[in-house]
Design a protein around this motif. Structure first.
Motif, short mmCIF file in Angstrom:
data_model
loop_
_atom_site.label_atom_id
_atom_site.label_comp_id
_atom_site.label_asym_id
_atom_site.label_seq_id
_atom_site.Cartn_x
_atom_site.Cartn_y
_atom_site.Cartn_z
N ALA A 311 0.83 -0.91 0.04
CA ALA A 311 -0.07 -0.04 0.04
C ALA A 311 0.90 1.16 -0.01
CB ALA A 311 -0.96 -0.13 1.28
N PRO A 312 1.14 1.83 -1.26
CA PRO A 312 2.13 2.92 -1.28
C PRO A 312 1.68 4.25 -0.33
CG PRO A 312 1.09 2.69 -3.31
CD PRO A 312 0.51 1.61 -2.41
N SER A 313 2.88 4.68 0.19
CA SER A 313 2.57 5.74 1.22
C SER A 313 3.05 7.08 0.65
CB SER A 313 3.46 5.43 2.38
OG SER A 313 4.93 5.53 2.06
N ALA A 314 3.49 6.90 -0.48
CA ALA A 314 4.10 8.34 -1.16
C ALA A 314 3.45 8.43 -2.49
CB ALA A 314 5.43 8.57 -1.04
N LEU A 315 3.35 9.86 -2.93
CA LEU A 315 2.99 9.95 -4.37
C LEU A 315 3.86 9.37 -5.41
CD1 LEU A 315 1.14 11.33 -6.33
CD2 LEU A 315 2.24 13.43 -6.15
N ARG A 316 5.14 9.53 -5.23
CA ARG A 316 5.86 8.91 -6.20
C ARG A 316 5.82 7.48 -6.27
NH1 ARG A 316 11.41 9.98 -7.93
NH2 ARG A 316 12.63 8.39 -8.53
N SER A 317 5.58 6.81 -4.93
CA SER A 317 5.29 5.33 -5.07
C SER A 317 3.99 4.98 -5.88
CB SER A 317 5.11 4.78 -3.70
OG SER A 317 6.37 5.11 -2.87
N CYS A 318 2.99 5.78 -5.57
CA CYS A 318 1.80 5.56 -6.36
C CYS A 318 1.90 5.32 -7.99
CB CYS A 318 0.69 6.56 -5.90
SG CYS A 318 0.10 6.52 -4.13
N LEU A 319 2.55 6.59 -8.21
CA LEU A 319 2.91 6.64 -9.65
C LEU A 319 3.52 5.23 -10.45
CD1 LEU A 319 3.65 10.47 -10.12
CD2 LEU A 319 1.50 9.17 -10.87
N ARG A 320 4.82 4.75 -9.59
CA ARG A 320 5.44 3.71 -9.98
C ARG A 320 4.62 2.48 -10.23
NH1 ARG A 320 11.38 3.23 -6.69
NH2 ARG A 320 11.20 1.68 -8.23
N MET A 321 3.66 2.38 -9.07
CA MET A 321 2.64 1.18 -8.93
C MET A 321 1.94 1.40 -10.14
SD MET A 321 0.84 -0.05 -5.55
CE MET A 321 -0.99 0.91 -6.22
N ALA A 322 1.21 2.90 -10.35
CA ALA A 322 0.34 2.71 -11.54
C ALA A 322 0.94 2.45 -12.90
CB ALA A 322 -0.30 4.29 -11.27
N ALA A 323 2.06 2.73 -13.12
CA ALA A 323 2.90 2.55 -14.17
C ALA A 323 2.87 0.96 -14.68
CB ALA A 323 4.35 3.30 -14.35
N VAL A 324 2.82 0.27 -13.97
CA VAL A 324 3.22 -1.40 -14.08
C VAL A 324 1.97 -1.92 -13.69
CG1 VAL A 324 5.74 -1.17 -13.56
CG2 VAL A 324 4.16 -1.77 -11.61
N ALA A 325 1.19 -1.49 -12.88
CA ALA A 325 -0.08 -2.60 -12.54
C ALA A 325 -1.45 -1.76 -12.58
CB ALA A 325 0.22 -2.86 -11.06
#
Ligand SMILES: [Zn+2]
Length: 379
Positions: A311-325
């Motif tokens: 469960a990503p805690s930062a905006l950067r992590s959200c974007l990285r996750m959205a890019a692949v999943a």
């Protein structure tokens, strides 16, 4: 009698006038000489200020010929041209200085060093090395010249020579640069590995880690070599050592493990999962997801994401996750993919430089092992 006095007075007057005229003449001569000295300098400065560097140079060459003291001004001028990126002009100035027979020893040395720096800044590395060599011939413990030679050898990937230079610098400075030396050895390991000289590669990597066990690139390379040689036990040991000494670089192991499906299935996945369960390192999990996405696609990445329960805690992590999943065709997914292509992933803890691809030596401050993954809120 009166006539005699009058004649004497007249003669004295003539003498006085002649003397005054003489004095005036010599003053004029001195003035003219002073003009000859000063004028080109003023003209030179004037041309410099009106951004006519070639004419300025011509005048200032003249000044340097006339007066020895101006050599220092001249050196400063050369340095200024180099800083401005005008290497040709800087070289001309310093070469002109060096041919002067009356140049004092100390200034000659300075001019030689400056000329070497001109070549280095202009990218003429071979000529720079020769020039720095001349400085070192005269003064073998010249730290600035030694540092410059080390930098050039590193830039040219001449690792043995770089190591030699580092050892020399350590002796002069009384320092011990074990980690730096270990990273140089690790670069030699990379070369051995490319040439398939595996034995030499492993031996050199072990030597690097004896020098400094936190040399992360040596651990990564050892794991890679062991994996290529199907030595799973050796690979696991190297991965474990990386985990213990420099866990921030664990993401670099993921593509190596994914490259061999059997290794990944049998031990790689468990190794990665154990680390995730213990540390809950978000940047690590995202790097794992990205590597799976690259090798096996979106479905596999989503499956892994579900099993990690990230469960990503930062905006950067959200974007990285959205890019692949992320859901296909959704604006956020498309945006994240675009963003991911150009975003910088690593930064230097020494100087703050940010780069896209991982590097073991910082391109800004040239420190080894100082790059870390960018995580958290930084975009
Ligand atoms: Zn740096």
């Amino acid at each position: 009698m009166n006539t005699l006095i009058l004649i004497a007075l007249l003669a004295s007057l003539v003498l006085l006038v002649w003397l005054l005229w003489q004095q005036n003449q010599s003053a004029h001569l001195e003035e003219a000489q002073e003009d000859a000295r000063i004028s080109p300098l003023l003209r030179g400065i004037n041309y410099l200020l009106s951004d006519e560097p070639d004419r300025a140079l011509r005048e200032l060459v003249q000044v340097a010929r006339l007066r020895t003291e101006t050599a220092e001004v001249y050196l400063a001028l050369g340095g200024m041209f180099r800083t401005k990126g005008e290497f040709g002009r800087a070289v001309r100035i310093h070469q002109n200085l060096l041919v002067r027979p009356d140049l004092p020893q100390a200034l000659h040395m300075q001019a030689q060093l400056a000329l070497a720096q001109d070549f280095q800044s202009g990218g003429l590395l071979d000529r720079a090395l020769v020039q720095f060599g001349k400085v070192l011939d005269k003064q073998p413990d010249h730290v600035q010249a030694l540092e410059a030679c080390l930098r050039i050898r590193e830039q040219s990937s001449e690792w043995e020579k770089a190591e030699e230079m580092l050892m020399r610098l350590d002796r002069v400075r009384g320092t011990l640069s074990s980690l730096h030396q270990a990273y140089l050895l690790a670069e030699m390991v990379r070369e051995h590995n490319t040439k398939k000289h595996h034995k030499a590669a492993i031996k050199t990597a072990e030597k690097a880690l004896e020098l400094d066990t936190s040399c992360a690139s040596a651990h990564v390379l050892l794991a890679e070599i062991h994996l290529a040689q199907k030595d799973d036990k050796g690979a696991l040991a190297s991965m474990q050592r990386l985990r213990d000494t420099a866990p921030q670089h664990l993401p670099l192991l993921v593509p190596l493990l994914l490259a061999d499906e059997k290794v990944y299935r049998n031990q790689g996945k468990k190794f990665l999962l154990d680390y995730w369960n213990e540390k809950k390192d978000e940047a690590f999990a995202l790097a794992w997801l990205e590597a799976v996405y690259t090798v096996n696609g979106r479905v596999a990445a989503r499956r892994l994401l579900a099993s990690l329960k990230l469960a990503p805690s930062a905006l950067r992590s959200c974007l990285r996750m959205a890019a692949v999943a992320g859901e296909k065709g959704e604006p956020l997914t498309d945006f994240s993919k675009q963003w991911r292509k150009t975003v910088r992933n690593y930064y230097c803890v020494q100087c703050g430089v940010e780069v896209v691809e991982m590097r073991w030596q910082c391109p800004g401050c040239h420190e080894w092992g100082s790059m870390r993954p960018i995580a958290g809120e930084v975009l």
